[in-house]
Write a protein that holds these residues in place. Structure first.
Motif, PDB file in Angstrom:
ATOM      1  N   GLN A 129       0.827  -1.221   0.000  1.00 34.48           N
ATOM      2  CA  GLN A 129       0.000   0.000   0.000  1.00 34.48           C
ATOM      3  C   GLN A 129       0.857   1.264   0.000  1.00 34.48           C
ATOM      4  O   GLN A 129       1.821   1.373   0.766  1.00 34.48           O
ATOM      5  N   CYS A 130       0.480   2.201  -0.856  1.00 35.48           N
ATOM      6  CA  CYS A 130       1.142   3.496  -0.869  1.00 35.48           C
ATOM      7  C   CYS A 130       0.775   4.245   0.409  1.00 35.48           C
ATOM      8  O   CYS A 130      -0.390   4.326   0.769  1.00 35.48           O
ATOM      9  N   GLN A 131       1.773   4.814   1.073  1.00 36.80           N
ATOM     10  CA  GLN A 131       1.507   5.469   2.351  1.00 36.80           C
ATOM     11  C   GLN A 131       1.111   6.931   2.200  1.00 36.80           C
ATOM     12  O   GLN A 131       0.822   7.604   3.171  1.00 36.80           O
ATOM     13  N   ARG A 132       1.134   7.411   0.963  1.00 34.83           N
ATOM     14  CA  ARG A 132       0.662   8.772   0.760  1.00 34.83           C
ATOM     15  C   ARG A 132      -0.815   8.789   0.393  1.00 34.83           C
ATOM     16  O   ARG A 132      -1.574   9.607   0.902  1.00 34.83           O
ATOM     17  N   CYS A 133      -1.227   7.875  -0.485  1.00 38.72           N
ATOM     18  CA  CYS A 133      -2.622   7.949  -0.950  1.00 38.72           C
ATOM     19  C   CYS A 133      -3.435   6.721  -0.557  1.00 38.72           C
ATOM     20  O   CYS A 133      -4.644   6.684  -0.770  1.00 38.72           O
ATOM     21  N   GLY A 134      -2.775   5.711   0.016  1.00 39.74           N
ATOM     22  CA  GLY A 134      -3.516   4.555   0.500  1.00 39.74           C
ATOM     23  C   GLY A 134      -3.888   3.542  -0.570  1.00 39.74           C
ATOM     24  O   GLY A 134      -4.500   2.518  -0.282  1.00 39.74           O
ATOM     25  N   TYR A 147       6.435   1.678  -8.431  1.00 40.18           N
ATOM     26  CA  TYR A 147       5.898   2.975  -7.995  1.00 40.18           C
ATOM     27  C   TYR A 147       4.383   2.927  -7.858  1.00 40.18           C
ATOM     28  O   TYR A 147       3.735   1.975  -8.305  1.00 40.18           O
ATOM     29  N   CYS A 148       3.865   3.980  -7.223  1.00 41.61           N
ATOM     30  CA  CYS A 148       2.405   4.079  -7.074  1.00 41.61           C
ATOM     31  C   CYS A 148       1.845   4.856  -8.252  1.00 41.61           C
ATOM     32  O   CYS A 148       2.235   5.992  -8.506  1.00 41.61           O
ATOM     33  N   VAL A 149       0.922   4.227  -8.949  1.00 45.59           N
ATOM     34  CA  VAL A 149       0.389   4.852 -10.152  1.00 45.59           C
ATOM     35  C   VAL A 149      -0.763   5.803  -9.800  1.00 45.59           C
ATOM     36  O   VAL A 149      -1.109   6.699 -10.558  1.00 45.59           O
ATOM     37  N   ALA A 150      -1.305   5.625  -8.593  1.00 43.71           N
ATOM     38  CA  ALA A 150      -2.532   6.358  -8.242  1.00 43.71           C
ATOM     39  C   ALA A 150      -2.293   7.817  -7.871  1.00 43.71           C
ATOM     40  O   ALA A 150      -3.173   8.644  -8.050  1.00 43.71           O
ATOM     41  N   CYS A 151      -1.099   8.113  -7.324  1.00 45.44           N
ATOM     42  CA  CYS A 151      -0.895   9.509  -6.902  1.00 45.44           C
ATOM     43  C   CYS A 151       0.249  10.169  -7.670  1.00 45.44           C
ATOM     44  O   CYS A 151       0.944  11.037  -7.162  1.00 45.44           O
ATOM     45  N   LEU A 152       0.411   9.750  -8.919  1.00 49.50           N
ATOM     46  CA  LEU A 152       1.456  10.324  -9.781  1.00 49.50           C
ATOM     47  C   LEU A 152       1.367  11.848  -9.881  1.00 49.50           C
ATOM     48  O   LEU A 152       2.381  12.533 -10.019  1.00 49.50           O
TER      49      LEU A 152
HETATM   50 ZN   LIG Z   1       0.068   6.683  -3.953  1.00 46.91          ZN
END
Ligand SMILES: [Zn+2]
Length: 435
Positions: free
Chosen positions: A34-39, A55-60
């Motif tokens: 889990q990304c710790q910035r956007c969950g 990488y996290c694609v959701a909070c690019l």
């Molecule tokens: Zn994220």
């Protein structure tokens, strides 16, 4: 570079010497995935870079976070009593006073609150005392809303009430740069930059798009509050899912009375078989034209449309029947959006076609509203209640009316009408008890 009061992402390679009080967290939690910035959950298989990092694609949009990054945050937890300059000349109605007092009590009890206050009840002012209370014990306050226009409208009022706080306004393209302070107004999107930052986090219009149903924004709201911090949610139209989610953990307070004490306007629901294609033929358009002329006797009219494309066609068709300077249309894509809304406020236009951008956060005097196709799925219960709430907000009563045109009944329409009537009943009881 450990900046005070907000969360920043940095590569592990570039990590400077940090003070003891700086919190350091892995940006991507590998165990939880889990990304710790956007969950959001990330996939090591799907989103990786040539060097093998993922990488996290959701909070690019906030800058790419990889497994090489950490999140830093540092908070000032030095609570010192201080004197807070509070400058507000207004007065509360008795029900407003009751809610403002309850918020103070809940704060002392460490209890989260939801204020369910009908449109036009003056909910912003009710949060002033609790803001003052938290600031004066050295706490940090965040006021946030999913809608930029709501933040922009709130900010000057907050600044005026707390003139010495040097409050900060943050949103996507805001001019102002981040600086540490105790009183921040920002969009919920900006909360991705905060971690355990606020002792009091007030979320205004919590049911508004895009917050409702957006898991990332909910994660951001959860993370931005300090672990012992408190929430105050403000809304005129909480969704069923929100109420279910918070009923165990929040005190829910209802304010059914508008500031001027008059009841909410109950929508008139009319069948309009051909609303979706009414711009094509004069005979189909007649029903709308007749109603417009009737409503215009007393008030200007906002005509809500379910899409921009539809709005433009309808506007083009109706325009022919009115002097061109008195009629306009406005949507989120309109570059002159601000000017047109102001012209409507100044009562330059008599008819303004619009989309759900004007569903909330704006006050016009002397208006009636028409919703074209109230059965369209874009109109949730909340949206319908909010739109109905544009009428009779301010000034003397002027016969403002709310008309829903539809060619199908929907649960949203039924629930919206029911909720408005119930709030009016509650208000009546409240008024009788007060006498
Ligand atoms: Zn994220």
């Amino acid at each position: 570079m450990d900046e005070l009061g907000r969360q920043i992402a940095i590569s592990k390679k570039d990590l400077p010497t940090l003070s003891d009080t700086t919190m350091v967290r892995e940006a991507l939690d590998v165990d939880k995935g889990q990304c710790q910035r956007c969950g959001s959950l990330f996939s090591q298989e799907k989103h990786f870079l040539p060097n093998g990092n993922y990488y996290c694609v959701a909070c690019l949009q906030f800058g790419r976070l990889t497994n090489e990054d950490v999140l830093l945050s540092k908070e000032d937890n030095d609570y010192q009593q201080r004197k807070v300059c509070f400058d507000w000349q207004g007065t509360f109605t008795p029900p407003q006073q009751e809610i403002a007092d309850s918020l103070l009590k809940n704060n002392k009890k460490k209890q989260h609150s939801l204020v369910w206050a009908v449109t036009g009840s003056g909910k912003t002012e009710m949060i002033f005392p609790i803001i003052q209370q938290v600031l004066s014990i050295g706490g940090r306050v965040g006021i946030t809303s999913p809608r930029i226009d709501v933040c922009r409208e709130l900010f000057p009022r907050i600044q005026q009430a707390f003139p010495e706080e040097n409050a900060l306004l943050l949103y996507g393209n805001s001019e102002e740069k981040y600086r540490y302070n105790k009183l921040t107004v920002c969009t919920t999107h900006q909360l991705f930059h905060f971690y355990h930052a606020f002792d009091l986090l007030i979320v205004d219009e919590i049911d508004a798009f895009p917050y409702e149903g957006n898991q990332q924004l909910r994660f951001a709201v959860r993370q931005a509050r300090k672990p012992e911090g408190l929430y105050v949610y403000l809304t005129a139209t909480p969704s069923q899912s929100l109420l279910a989610e918070i009923q165990e953990t929040f005190a829910i307070m209802k304010l059914p009375i508008r500031y001027h004490q008059r009841p909410l306007i109950v929508p008139e629901v009319y069948w309009y078989e051909h609303w979706a294609s009414c711009y094509q033929r004069k005979w189909k358009l007649k029903k709308l034209l007749r109603l417009l002329n009737e409503l215009l006797q007393d008030n200007a009219v906002l005509v809500f449309c379910p899409s921009i494309a539809y709005m433009k066609k309808l506007y083009a068709a109706v325009k022919a029947y009115f002097p061109p300077e008195l009629i306009a249309c406005v949507s989120s894509q309109d570059e002159q959006r601000k000017e047109k809304v102001q012209a409507m406020r100044d009562q330059v236009y008599r008819v303004l076609f619009t989309t759900t951008i004007l569903e909330r956060g704006v006050t016009f005097e002397k208006v009636s509203v028409i919703i074209m196709g109230a059965n369209h799925p874009i109109y949730t219960k909340s949206a319908l209640v909010q739109i109905a709430g544009r009428v009779d907000r301010k000034g003397e009563f002027n016969g403002g009316r709310v008309v829903f045109f539809l060619n199908q009944q929907t649960p949203a329409i039924r629930m919206a009408c029911q909720e408005i009537k119930e709030m009016n009943k509650l208000a009546k009881r409240w008024r009788t008890n007060a006498l």
